[in-house]
Design a protein around this motif. Sequence first.
Motif, PDB file in Angstrom:
ATOM      1  N   VAL A   1       0.929  -1.133   0.211  1.00  0.00           N
ATOM      2  CA  VAL A   1      -0.071  -0.003  -0.083  1.00  0.00           C
ATOM      3  C   VAL A   1       1.080   1.180   0.207  1.00  0.00           C
ATOM      4  CG1 VAL A   1      -1.456   1.132   1.389  1.00  0.00           C
ATOM      5  CG2 VAL A   1      -1.287  -1.004   0.779  1.00  0.00           C
ATOM      6  N   GLY A   2       1.799   1.103   1.093  1.00  0.00           N
ATOM      7  CA  GLY A   2       2.889   2.293   0.693  1.00  0.00           C
ATOM      8  C   GLY A   2       3.370   2.559  -0.852  1.00  0.00           C
ATOM      9  N   VAL A   3       4.110   1.714  -1.230  1.00  0.00           N
ATOM     10  CA  VAL A   3       4.847   1.903  -2.725  1.00  0.00           C
ATOM     11  C   VAL A   3       3.790   2.247  -3.476  1.00  0.00           C
ATOM     12  CG1 VAL A   3       5.806   0.492  -4.403  1.00  0.00           C
ATOM     13  CG2 VAL A   3       6.534   0.155  -1.371  1.00  0.00           C
ATOM     14  N   THR A   4       1.974   1.576  -3.449  1.00  0.00           N
ATOM     15  CA  THR A   4       1.456   1.950  -4.596  1.00  0.00           C
ATOM     16  C   THR A   4       1.183   3.405  -4.390  1.00  0.00           C
ATOM     17  OG1 THR A   4       0.530   0.036  -4.233  1.00  0.00           O
ATOM     18  CG2 THR A   4      -1.130   1.297  -5.269  1.00  0.00           C
ATOM     19  N   ALA A   5       0.816   4.153  -3.074  1.00  0.00           N
ATOM     20  CA  ALA A   5       0.421   4.899  -2.621  1.00  0.00           C
ATOM     21  C   ALA A   5       1.983   6.272  -3.175  1.00  0.00           C
ATOM     22  CB  ALA A   5       0.350   5.339  -1.471  1.00  0.00           C
ATOM     23  N   THR A   6       2.887   5.946  -3.381  1.00  0.00           N
ATOM     24  CA  THR A   6       4.265   7.316  -3.363  1.00  0.00           C
ATOM     25  C   THR A   6       4.393   6.951  -4.613  1.00  0.00           C
ATOM     26  OG1 THR A   6       4.925   5.869  -1.120  1.00  0.00           O
ATOM     27  CG2 THR A   6       6.341   7.670  -2.075  1.00  0.00           C
ATOM     28  N   THR A   7       4.112   5.363  -5.859  1.00  0.00           N
ATOM     29  CA  THR A   7       4.085   5.288  -6.790  1.00  0.00           C
ATOM     30  C   THR A   7       2.529   6.442  -7.570  1.00  0.00           C
ATOM     31  OG1 THR A   7       5.613   3.386  -7.099  1.00  0.00           O
ATOM     32  CG2 THR A   7       4.396   4.233  -8.751  1.00  0.00           C
ATOM     33  N   LEU A   8       1.186   6.161  -7.021  1.00  0.00           N
ATOM     34  CA  LEU A   8       0.115   6.854  -7.599  1.00  0.00           C
ATOM     35  C   LEU A   8       1.014   8.485  -7.182  1.00  0.00           C
ATOM     36  CD1 LEU A   8      -3.053   5.238  -6.839  1.00  0.00           C
ATOM     37  CD2 LEU A   8      -1.898   5.543  -8.684  1.00  0.00           C
ATOM     38  N   VAL A   9       1.143   9.242  -6.096  1.00  0.00           N
ATOM     39  CA  VAL A   9       1.712  10.663  -6.344  1.00  0.00           C
ATOM     40  C   VAL A   9       2.958  10.875  -7.030  1.00  0.00           C
ATOM     41  CG1 VAL A   9       3.103  12.424  -4.926  1.00  0.00           C
ATOM     42  CG2 VAL A   9       1.412  10.552  -3.923  1.00  0.00           C
ATOM     43  N   ALA A  10       4.269   9.959  -7.096  1.00  0.00           N
ATOM     44  CA  ALA A  10       4.925   9.880  -8.707  1.00  0.00           C
ATOM     45  C   ALA A  10       4.214   9.740  -9.739  1.00  0.00           C
ATOM     46  CB  ALA A  10       5.940   8.823  -8.854  1.00  0.00           C
ATOM     47  N   VAL A  11       3.400   8.986 -10.182  1.00  0.00           N
ATOM     48  CA  VAL A  11       2.768   9.107 -11.580  1.00  0.00           C
ATOM     49  C   VAL A  11       2.279  11.379 -11.871  1.00  0.00           C
ATOM     50  CG1 VAL A  11       0.711   8.357 -12.871  1.00  0.00           C
ATOM     51  CG2 VAL A  11       2.510   6.649 -12.024  1.00  0.00           C
ATOM     52  N   GLY A  12       1.468  11.288 -10.639  1.00  0.00           N
ATOM     53  CA  GLY A  12       0.488  12.507 -10.726  1.00  0.00           C
ATOM     54  C   GLY A  12       1.585  13.649 -10.915  1.00  0.00           C
ATOM     55  N   ALA A  13       2.548  13.930  -9.953  1.00  0.00           N
ATOM     56  CA  ALA A  13       3.326  15.289 -10.204  1.00  0.00           C
ATOM     57  C   ALA A  13       4.454  14.106 -11.054  1.00  0.00           C
ATOM     58  CB  ALA A  13       4.242  14.508  -9.133  1.00  0.00           C
ATOM     59  N   ARG A  14       4.037  13.737 -11.827  1.00  0.00           N
ATOM     60  CA  ARG A  14       5.313  13.175 -13.020  1.00  0.00           C
ATOM     61  C   ARG A  14       4.936  12.990 -14.893  1.00  0.00           C
ATOM     62  NH1 ARG A  14       9.671   8.753 -11.741  1.00  0.00           N
ATOM     63  NH2 ARG A  14       9.690   8.906 -13.459  1.00  0.00           N
ATOM     64  N   ARG A  15       3.077  14.007 -14.267  1.00  0.00           N
ATOM     65  CA  ARG A  15       2.605  14.086 -15.483  1.00  0.00           C
ATOM     66  C   ARG A  15       3.225  14.433 -16.987  1.00  0.00           C
ATOM     67  NH1 ARG A  15      -2.861  16.134 -13.965  1.00  0.00           N
ATOM     68  NH2 ARG A  15      -3.340  15.633 -16.230  1.00  0.00           N
TER      69      ARG A  15
ATOM     70  N   PRO B   1      -1.148  11.799 -24.344  1.00  0.00           N
ATOM     71  CA  PRO B   1      -0.100  12.865 -24.364  1.00  0.00           C
ATOM     72  C   PRO B   1      -0.394  14.126 -24.454  1.00  0.00           C
ATOM     73  CG  PRO B   1      -0.106  10.682 -25.755  1.00  0.00           C
ATOM     74  CD  PRO B   1      -1.695  10.601 -25.369  1.00  0.00           C
ATOM     75  N   VAL B   2      -1.351  14.659 -25.094  1.00  0.00           N
ATOM     76  CA  VAL B   2      -1.841  15.643 -25.018  1.00  0.00           C
ATOM     77  C   VAL B   2      -1.873  16.246 -23.506  1.00  0.00           C
ATOM     78  CG1 VAL B   2      -3.149  18.094 -26.117  1.00  0.00           C
ATOM     79  CG2 VAL B   2      -2.341  15.458 -27.038  1.00  0.00           C
ATOM     80  N   GLU B   3      -2.930  15.990 -22.728  1.00  0.00           N
ATOM     81  CA  GLU B   3      -2.951  15.845 -21.427  1.00  0.00           C
ATOM     82  C   GLU B   3      -1.530  16.497 -20.836  1.00  0.00           C
ATOM     83  OE1 GLU B   3      -6.031  14.458 -20.006  1.00  0.00           O
ATOM     84  OE2 GLU B   3      -7.775  14.568 -21.213  1.00  0.00           O
ATOM     85  N   ALA B   4      -1.484  14.557 -20.267  1.00  0.00           N
ATOM     86  CA  ALA B   4       0.172  15.241 -19.618  1.00  0.00           C
ATOM     87  C   ALA B   4       0.748  16.452 -20.006  1.00  0.00           C
ATOM     88  CB  ALA B   4       0.422  13.490 -19.673  1.00  0.00           C
ATOM     89  N   LEU B   5       1.342  16.361 -20.970  1.00  0.00           N
ATOM     90  CA  LEU B   5       2.197  17.761 -21.664  1.00  0.00           C
ATOM     91  C   LEU B   5       1.669  19.101 -21.071  1.00  0.00           C
ATOM     92  CD1 LEU B   5       3.181  16.619 -25.510  1.00  0.00           C
ATOM     93  CD2 LEU B   5       4.676  17.259 -23.364  1.00  0.00           C
ATOM     94  N   ALA B   6       0.040  18.934 -21.206  1.00  0.00           N
ATOM     95  CA  ALA B   6       0.299  20.382 -20.757  1.00  0.00           C
ATOM     96  C   ALA B   6      -0.344  20.556 -18.988  1.00  0.00           C
ATOM     97  CB  ALA B   6      -1.782  20.512 -20.986  1.00  0.00           C
ATOM     98  N   ALA B   7       0.299  19.417 -18.538  1.00  0.00           N
ATOM     99  CA  ALA B   7       0.217  19.594 -17.038  1.00  0.00           C
ATOM    100  C   ALA B   7       1.633  20.012 -16.244  1.00  0.00           C
ATOM    101  CB  ALA B   7       0.450  18.211 -16.436  1.00  0.00           C
ATOM    102  N   GLU B   8       0.991  20.256 -15.831  1.00  0.00           N
ATOM    103  CA  GLU B   8       2.167  21.955 -14.775  1.00  0.00           C
ATOM    104  C   GLU B   8       3.053  20.814 -14.268  1.00  0.00           C
ATOM    105  OE1 GLU B   8       4.043  24.831 -14.883  1.00  0.00           O
ATOM    106  OE2 GLU B   8       1.826  24.424 -16.157  1.00  0.00           O
TER     107      GLU B   8
END
Length: 676
Positions: A561-575, A669-676
């Motif tokens: 659960v810990g690794v899943t949560a951290t990886t999910l956050v990483a995916v969000g932050a690295r869009r 891809p387009v939405e990901a590129l537009a992410a901050e």
Amino acid sequence: MSPLIELRGIGRVFEDEDGVRTQALADVTLAIEAGELVCITGPSGSGKSTLLNILGCLDRPTAGEYRVDGRDVTVLDADELARLRRDEFGFVFQSFNLLESATCQQNVELPARYLGLGAGPARDRARRLLQSLGLSDRLDHRPAELSGGEQQRTAIARALMNGGRVILADEPTGALDSAQGEEVMSLLRGLSERGHTVLIVSHDAAIAASADRRIALSDGHVVADSGAAASESPPHVPTPENGRSRVLGLSALLRDALTCLGANSLRTALMVLSVALGVGSVVALLSLSEGIESRTLEAIEANLIKIHSLGSSKDTAVQLTLADADAIRSEIPNVMTTHLRMKGPLSIRWGTVAEETEVHAGTGMRPTAIDRRPWPLARGAFLTVEDSERREQVVVLGPAIAEALFGGASDPIGEHVQIDGIPFLVKGVLEQSPPPPNMDLPEELLGPILAMFGDVAYVPFHTARELLVPADVAPELTIIDGVRLVSTPFGALTIEARVADPNAVEATASAIRDLLIRTHGREGFSMEIDVERADTFDRLFGLHPVLQGGIAAVALLVAIVGVTATTLVAVGARRREIGIRMAIGARRRDIASQFLVEAAIAAFVGGAIGLLLGYWAGVGVAAVATPSGSLQVPVAFASWFVPAALCGGVATGLVAGIMPARRAARLDPVEALAAE
Ligand code: ADP
Ligand code: MG
């Protein structure tokens, strides 16, 4: 021949969550030939970026037909589009879109990774491109250390890395001052001259004027098109060979993953910590409980089978031998160890004082062998295995016999006593401890009982065999009032076999019986097992494997659960990073495997740290939980913990990474590129 790029009736409608529809492009029909330099102009919101994204296969039209080199791309799936981007298109963005954590050179090399190019060729090609763009002294700089113009030149080098037959530049000079903008424009013009097809989106009238062809958009419609300039056939654009090496792909993947883990050190540390705590608690739990279990097994002797050199009523006694003990240990699978013991009353004398005491001798007799007795060593040292091997004539006295012989008058250590007339040096004296708390006896009984327990002497096994055992050691059987009383003379061997699985103690005992009857031809011995103790042990520890498994599963689940949560956050932050990777040709599985591998590497490190943590935690808990003077709880740190913890760590990472990795791979891809 069909044009390089052909749009027919292309439309793009965006629909937001509330169902509001925006027609970004409508009925766009265009043909662009290889080698053209096209500038797309139009007011803000007129659909320029949308058109460029569709041309670059980052986005799909909602209507119409798009052909690249005569091939209909509207029917391609996400991975086929990614391959097309990788092989044909190079993107240049207004905001550069370089990976901040990577150096200039690494940014340029990145597309080659999705092509499967080897590290060496990729490095050489990236260097050459950067050199040709005047950046040879910026190879190891990070984007933040470069000027805007230098960053945009790096982005152009990246766009050319896999060939970049078609360069798509969305307001490439928008974030640059005019001098740097002019520099970038002249580079793009140069590319067009060398055969690249270059499509530039720009507001800038000067840029539009310098292009071969101008296409104006308004409200999603093409409102003006200066038409294709008469073109001679353009030079061929060389593209690097597709490597397709799995080994190269894997090593590039690992290197990339390590770089990303290093760049996001806090998230990486959290992932490592999740797994380290999970694995660590499992290791601590297992090593402690295994230790407690084996110590309990030893303490209650639930795993002990004793074989005495005594005849049963029907057969005459056999003399058990050292060879019997070896055979039992090596031939019967459940038997872990065998030890030999002899004991019996012998005369012991110091000076003029003579007594009789119970003399014990045994193989492998360590201080721990008497740990269970209520008295530890008072002075001197206990017997060692070497004493026995060297046939040392040394003895350790129990408190009662020491008192009887020496009366506290002089220190027994270093004195010689005579056992059966043979001199033995007193090596140690056992302590007379206070009675155990559960021994609730009246004063007048306690004294004699402790004296009886203390009336012993220990001598080395081989010394005793050679010097104290008479030639004939047949036990004496006396029958008094119908009760068989056997007095064992010193020298009759008892074999003590310890079994691994106390539940099988009866089956093991009968296997030993068969073996000894085969060797000696008769049942001239007796066996002693305690089935009740095995039952007690089973009641105590029978549920252990289930409990251990349950707790281990919960601990690993928490880690997952810990690794899943951290990886999910990483995916969000690295869009945005994901978008960049997709734009340069990463397929969905490339994105997914990157997050999986990162999670697995972090979890592997976590497993290794957890192993150490768990070991030290186990040792620490054992030390704290053991009251001084009582039995030391051994920490059973088995060697299979090492591969199990490392594999468990990697498995944790992989399981935990699956869901976030799928999410990352499915980003648009387009939405990901537009992410901050
Ligand atoms: P330009 O690049 O010419 O400024 P865009 O292509 O970015 O224009 O946008 C064209 C139109 O489509 C605009 O009205 C914009 O608001 C709309 N649009 C672009 N992307 C989206 C999107 N993802 N969702 C909804 N509307 C969008
Ligand atoms: Mg735009």
